[in-house]
Write a protein that holds these residues in place. Structure first.
Motif, PDB file in Angstrom:
ATOM      1  N   SER A  55     -28.096   5.838  -2.508  1.00 14.21           N
ATOM      2  CA  SER A  55     -28.177   6.681  -3.703  1.00 14.21           C
ATOM      3  C   SER A  55     -26.805   7.114  -4.198  1.00 14.21           C
ATOM      4  O   SER A  55     -26.481   6.982  -5.386  1.00 14.21           O
ATOM      5  CB  SER A  55     -29.041   7.917  -3.431  1.00 14.21           C
ATOM      6  OG  SER A  55     -30.370   7.559  -3.135  1.00 14.21           O
ATOM      7  N   LEU A  95     -32.283   6.394  -6.270  1.00 20.27           N
ATOM      8  CA  LEU A  95     -31.364   5.717  -7.173  1.00 20.27           C
ATOM      9  C   LEU A  95     -31.762   5.993  -8.616  1.00 20.27           C
ATOM     10  O   LEU A  95     -32.952   6.059  -8.944  1.00 20.27           O
ATOM     11  CB  LEU A  95     -31.375   4.206  -6.931  1.00 20.27           C
ATOM     12  CG  LEU A  95     -30.497   3.671  -5.793  1.00 20.27           C
ATOM     13  CD1 LEU A  95     -30.981   4.172  -4.437  1.00 20.27           C
ATOM     14  CD2 LEU A  95     -30.473   2.147  -5.825  1.00 20.27           C
ATOM     15  N   GLY A 112     -25.504   4.905 -12.027  1.00 17.70           N
ATOM     16  CA  GLY A 112     -26.637   4.041 -11.733  1.00 17.70           C
ATOM     17  C   GLY A 112     -26.305   2.566 -11.692  1.00 17.70           C
ATOM     18  O   GLY A 112     -27.199   1.741 -11.475  1.00 17.70           O
ATOM     19  N   TYR A 143     -35.379   0.109   0.965  1.00 18.55           N
ATOM     20  CA  TYR A 143     -34.046   0.071   1.568  1.00 18.55           C
ATOM     21  C   TYR A 143     -33.969  -0.862   2.771  1.00 18.55           C
ATOM     22  O   TYR A 143     -33.030  -1.669   2.879  1.00 18.55           O
ATOM     23  CB  TYR A 143     -33.613   1.487   1.933  1.00 18.55           C
ATOM     24  CG  TYR A 143     -32.169   1.625   2.357  1.00 18.55           C
ATOM     25  CD1 TYR A 143     -31.163   0.865   1.767  1.00 18.55           C
ATOM     26  CD2 TYR A 143     -31.805   2.543   3.337  1.00 18.55           C
ATOM     27  CE1 TYR A 143     -29.835   1.004   2.135  1.00 18.55           C
ATOM     28  CE2 TYR A 143     -30.481   2.703   3.717  1.00 18.55           C
ATOM     29  CZ  TYR A 143     -29.500   1.932   3.120  1.00 18.55           C
ATOM     30  OH  TYR A 143     -28.178   2.077   3.488  1.00 18.55           O
ATOM     31  N   VAL A 150     -24.600   4.307  -5.753  1.00 15.00           N
ATOM     32  CA  VAL A 150     -25.048   3.842  -7.065  1.00 15.00           C
ATOM     33  C   VAL A 150     -24.957   4.953  -8.107  1.00 15.00           C
ATOM     34  O   VAL A 150     -24.463   4.747  -9.220  1.00 15.00           O
ATOM     35  CB  VAL A 150     -26.492   3.295  -6.962  1.00 15.00           C
ATOM     36  CG1 VAL A 150     -27.083   3.023  -8.340  1.00 15.00           C
ATOM     37  CG2 VAL A 150     -26.507   2.034  -6.110  1.00 15.00           C
ATOM     38  N   ASN A 151     -25.409   6.140  -7.756  1.00 17.09           N
ATOM     39  CA  ASN A 151     -25.519   7.207  -8.746  1.00 17.09           C
ATOM     40  C   ASN A 151     -24.176   7.758  -9.193  1.00 17.09           C
ATOM     41  O   ASN A 151     -24.038   8.233 -10.325  1.00 17.09           O
ATOM     42  CB  ASN A 151     -26.394   8.336  -8.196  1.00 17.09           C
ATOM     43  CG  ASN A 151     -27.826   7.884  -7.985  1.00 17.09           C
ATOM     44  OD1 ASN A 151     -28.254   6.858  -8.523  1.00 17.09           O
ATOM     45  ND2 ASN A 151     -28.573   8.624  -7.181  1.00 17.09           N
TER      46      ASN A 151
END
Length: 288
Positions: free
Chosen positions: A260, A78, A268, A41, A263-264
């Motif tokens: 996270s 992620l 994703g 990150y 994106v999730n």
């Protein structure tokens, strides 16, 4: 006759996450549960070592991926679901209450109207009680909210993949202070899970090896009911809620929650490139 899946686990050290390949013993069909995409990150760099290990396992064993299952929108890693799907196929599935998570965090990250908040980024939205097949194996989705509104436990044969609903007995249970989380709801979800037969095998999503013990990723319903430090049979709902809320008030946010969630909640998928071709993640200031 009870079905017994063949389960292989993979461990991500950065997030203490277990991913699983769940295979039908009578065919080459399998599902992948809670995959991880590696991220550095501070450097803004993604890598695929963990996902590639799963892909290599699938290919080396000539498996057919039918499902790529997310037990919930993870806040500590992620998902590698679309990367894995692109390499070996499979349908990406999550609980239908993903729309609640998307609505909440769509506002936090100021997502535009192009961000659909209906779960359409996923191939399948599971409702409580839904069944599906992995070859001859039958999977059942059990809604177990409390950690997040969209948490699902997946019961496949004699095994249950619990996400963050419960941890190993000496670690107890997950936090319930994320938006949409609730300690009382989580207690009731856990006890619904623990109403399954005592010999049902529970596969953990995380383990933190407290007090220096070895990592463990498997428990049983019976062991949890007897020994879990937060939710064993002797512990009442009121005791649990008081403990959970007090404990959550002391916890820092997960280190990877910002990337996270962004994106999730999109199955994703990374943010779209901007005009310079670069993708960016947002950090809301005082937004969480």
């Amino acid at each position: 006759m009870t079905q017994i899946p063949e389960v292989t686990h993979f461990f991500d050290e950065q997030s203490n996450t277990f991913s699983y390949v769940v295979k039908d013993p009578h065919s080459n069909a399998c599902a992948i549960v809670d995959s991880v995409l590696d991220i550095d990150y501070p450097a803004g760099r993604l890598s695929y070592k963990g996902a590639d290990e799963i892909i290599a396992f699938v290919r080396n064993n000539d498996l057919k991926v039918e499902w790529i299952i997310e037990t919930h929108v993870h806040a500590d890693h992620l998902s590698a679901a679309p990367y894995i799907k692109g390499k070996v196929g499979g349908l990406i599935g999550i609980g239908e209450n993903i729309n609640i998570v998307q609505d909440t965090f769509g506002k936090v990250f100021n997502e535009g109207t192009e961000f659909q908040r209906d779960g359409s980024q996923f191939d399948r939205l599971f409702s409580d009680g839904d069944s599906y097949q992995i070859g001859s194996l039958i999977g059942h989705a059990m809604h177990t909210p409390g950690h997040t509104p969209a948490c699902m436990t997946h019961v496949i044969g004699n095994s249950a993949f619990v996400g963050d609903t419960i941890f190993m007995p000496d670690s107890g249970s997950a936090r319930a202070d994320f938006p949409g989380g609730d300690a009382r709801t989580l207690f009731r979800s856990i006890h619904r899970l623990l109403s399954l037969p005592e010999d049902v095998v529970l596969y953990m999503c995380h383990d933190y090896a407290p007090n220096g013990r070895e990592l463990r990723h498997v428990s049983t319903v019976g062991e949890q009911r007897r020994e879990n430090v937060h939710v064993a049979d002797a512990i009442t709902e009121e005791q649990y809620v008081k403990m959970r809320e007090a404990r959550d008030a002391t916890l820092a946010m997960p280190k990877l929650i910002i990337p996270s969630i962004q994106v999730n909640m999109k199955a994703g998928h990374l943010p779209e490139p901007e005009s310079n071709g670069q993708r960016y993640l947002k950090v809301p200031i005082n937004g969480l």
